[in-house]
Design an enzyme around this catalytic site. Structure first.
Site, mmCIF file in Angstrom:
data_model
loop_
_atom_site.group_PDB
_atom_site.id
_atom_site.type_symbol
_atom_site.label_atom_id
_atom_site.label_comp_id
_atom_site.label_asym_id
_atom_site.label_seq_id
_atom_site.Cartn_x
_atom_site.Cartn_y
_atom_site.Cartn_z
ATOM 1 N N HIS A 151 0.850 -1.192 0.000
ATOM 2 C CA HIS A 151 0.000 0.000 0.000
ATOM 3 C C HIS A 151 0.884 1.241 0.000
ATOM 4 C CE1 HIS A 151 -4.039 -1.785 1.596
ATOM 5 N NE2 HIS A 151 -3.556 -2.433 0.549
ATOM 6 N N TYR A 185 4.037 6.038 10.257
ATOM 7 C CA TYR A 185 3.142 4.973 9.796
ATOM 8 C C TYR A 185 3.908 3.883 9.059
ATOM 9 C CZ TYR A 185 -1.257 2.953 8.139
ATOM 10 O OH TYR A 185 -2.322 2.115 7.907
ATOM 11 N N LYS A 244 0.747 -0.885 15.249
ATOM 12 C CA LYS A 244 2.129 -0.897 15.714
ATOM 13 C C LYS A 244 2.489 -2.097 16.598
ATOM 14 C CE LYS A 244 3.409 2.694 13.561
ATOM 15 N NZ LYS A 244 4.233 2.464 12.370
ATOM 16 N N TYR A 265 -9.134 5.123 7.744
ATOM 17 C CA TYR A 265 -9.345 5.462 9.153
ATOM 18 C C TYR A 265 -10.386 6.578 9.177
ATOM 19 C CZ TYR A 265 -5.065 2.845 10.215
ATOM 20 O OH TYR A 265 -4.117 1.860 10.352
ATOM 21 N N PRO A 275 -4.556 -0.522 18.758
ATOM 22 C CA PRO A 275 -4.332 -0.993 17.389
ATOM 23 C C PRO A 275 -4.362 0.096 16.331
ATOM 24 C CG PRO A 275 -6.535 -1.575 18.124
ATOM 25 C CD PRO A 275 -5.835 -1.004 19.305
#
Length: 388
Positions: free
Chosen positions: A72, A383, A296, A200, A292
């Site tokens: 991604h 990220y 990580k 998200y 979550p």
């Protein structure tokens, strides 16, 4: 029995450590409380940082990851009806890979079994002895028979509820914890993902996450009360709640179907210091928990494994420097990942105690993230994973 490193815990952290050490000619024995089938049945996150992928390749278990993992290049964030994309690759030069933790664990088990390294499942009464000496031991029962392992080091990879962390005396160990006032209701469904990359989402009804395992297997979550039971949620109720938390275009495109797994996970941030006591070293959830948000957990554990494998290997080559620095090095990265997970969780969730002012602060910070390349770069760097 005698080995160089006794590994307690047969999840991905313990397995990865064993495989990395094996490739350096270091012997290990692995102990797991549950059956192998139980470990492989656990549904966990499936987002791997670049550093975790590198470690899996270093361990010799990257072939299926490379063939079947989904890279991604970006990630989506939405607030109410507006959605925008963070260009991870453009901002950092790196991507993340979607590859289920169950698949990682299966690959590592296959590799361990190919080496004939000893592994004991369904063990009981595991106890660590003399960890503060040069001759630690681990005792346990297996098939109702008492067993003992003499070793040079013990790696505690047995999770938050394992025996390793409590072995560190109370006057040595310090615990830091934040418990969040909500959980995640998650389902797994044999449906196509609503978007090619993760979403998200936040809004007046709370947080939602749209994730996936592959083109025909989706993983979705909605924020809920941590005290709720998944049995109280029908599939129809879940899909309806997810739809109202997504932007209109994604809500309309959502393909629904029967859930094949449903669970509620509470959210907490936790760190244990130090991560070493004598010849006992903590790895992964035995030492730290992250919410979550941002995925990580496994990736932070992989960082621990990297530092510990490096330290143990250096020890057998006559250099104790990296091993002596293990706790300090691991914790420096752990706290940075804790900060990112806390920040992202705080940004995207609806807190029951939030005032209108605090909710508008969240809205303003999301707007900053949408409009500022510098803010996006800071998020993207965390990220895709901080360097090991």
């Amino acid at each position: 029995m005698r080995t160089q490193v006794a590994i307690i815990g047969g999840g991905p952290a313990g397995l990865l450590l064993g495989q990395l050490l094996h490739r350096q000619g270091i012997d290990t024995i692995l102990l797991e409380k549950r059956s192998k089938a139980h470990v492989l049945s656990r549904i966990r996150a499936g987002l791997l940082e670049r550093g975790t992928c590198d470690l899996l390749h270093e361990a010799g278990v990257g072939a299926r990851l490379a063939a079947e993992g989904f890279r991604h290049q970006g990630v989506n964030v939405s607030w109410g009806e507006e959605m925008f994309r963070i260009d991870l690759a453009g901002l950092t030069g790196h991507a993340v890979t979607v590859y289920g933790q169950t698949e990682v664990t299966q690959d590592l088990y296959d590799a361990r079994e190919a080496t004939d390294a000893p592994s004991f499942f369904e063990v009981d009464e595991v106890t660590i002895h003399d960890a503060d000496t040069d001759a630690p031991r681990v005792t346990f029962t297996h098939d109702d028979a008492p067993q003992e392992i003499a070793c040079d080091f013990v790696a505690g990879c047995d999770g938050f509820h394992g025996v390793s962390r409590p072995t560190i005396p109370d006057d040595v160990r310090r615990d830091y914890e934040k418990v969040y006032p909500f959980g995640w209701l998650g389902i797994l469904s044999e449906t196509p993902p609503v978007e090619e990359e993760l979403i998200y989402a936040s809004g007046p009804h709370g947080f939602a996450l749209c994730s996936m395992r592959n083109e025909g297997l989706s993983r979705y979550y909605v924020q809920c009360d941590a005290s709720e039971s998944p049995d109280a949620w029908s599939d129809d109720a879940f899909w309806a709640e997810l739809r109202r938390r997504l932007p209109p275009a994604q809500a309309d495109a959502l393909v629904t179907g029967p859930s094949i797994e449903k669970s509620i996970a509470p959210l907490r941030s936790y760190v244990c210091e130090p991560m070493r006591w004598g010849r006992l070293f903590l790895c992964g959830d035995a030492a730290h928990i992250v919410p979550p948000t941002g995925a990580k957990g496994l990736n932070t554990a992989a960082g621990d494994v990297h530092y510990l494998a490096e330290g143990v290997t250096a020890h057998y080559r006559g250099d104790d420097g990296p091993l002596d620095a293990y706790s300090e090095r691991a914790l420096a990265r752990v706290w940075k990942n804790e900060r990112f997970s806390w920040w992202f969780t705080s940004l995207m969730h609806l807190f029951p105690h939030h005032s209108d002012f605090e909710r508008n602060m969240q809205r303003a910070e999301v707007a900053l993230l949408r409009e500022s390349e510098a803010a996006q770069r800071a998020m993207a760097e965390n990220y895709v994973g901080l360097p090991l």
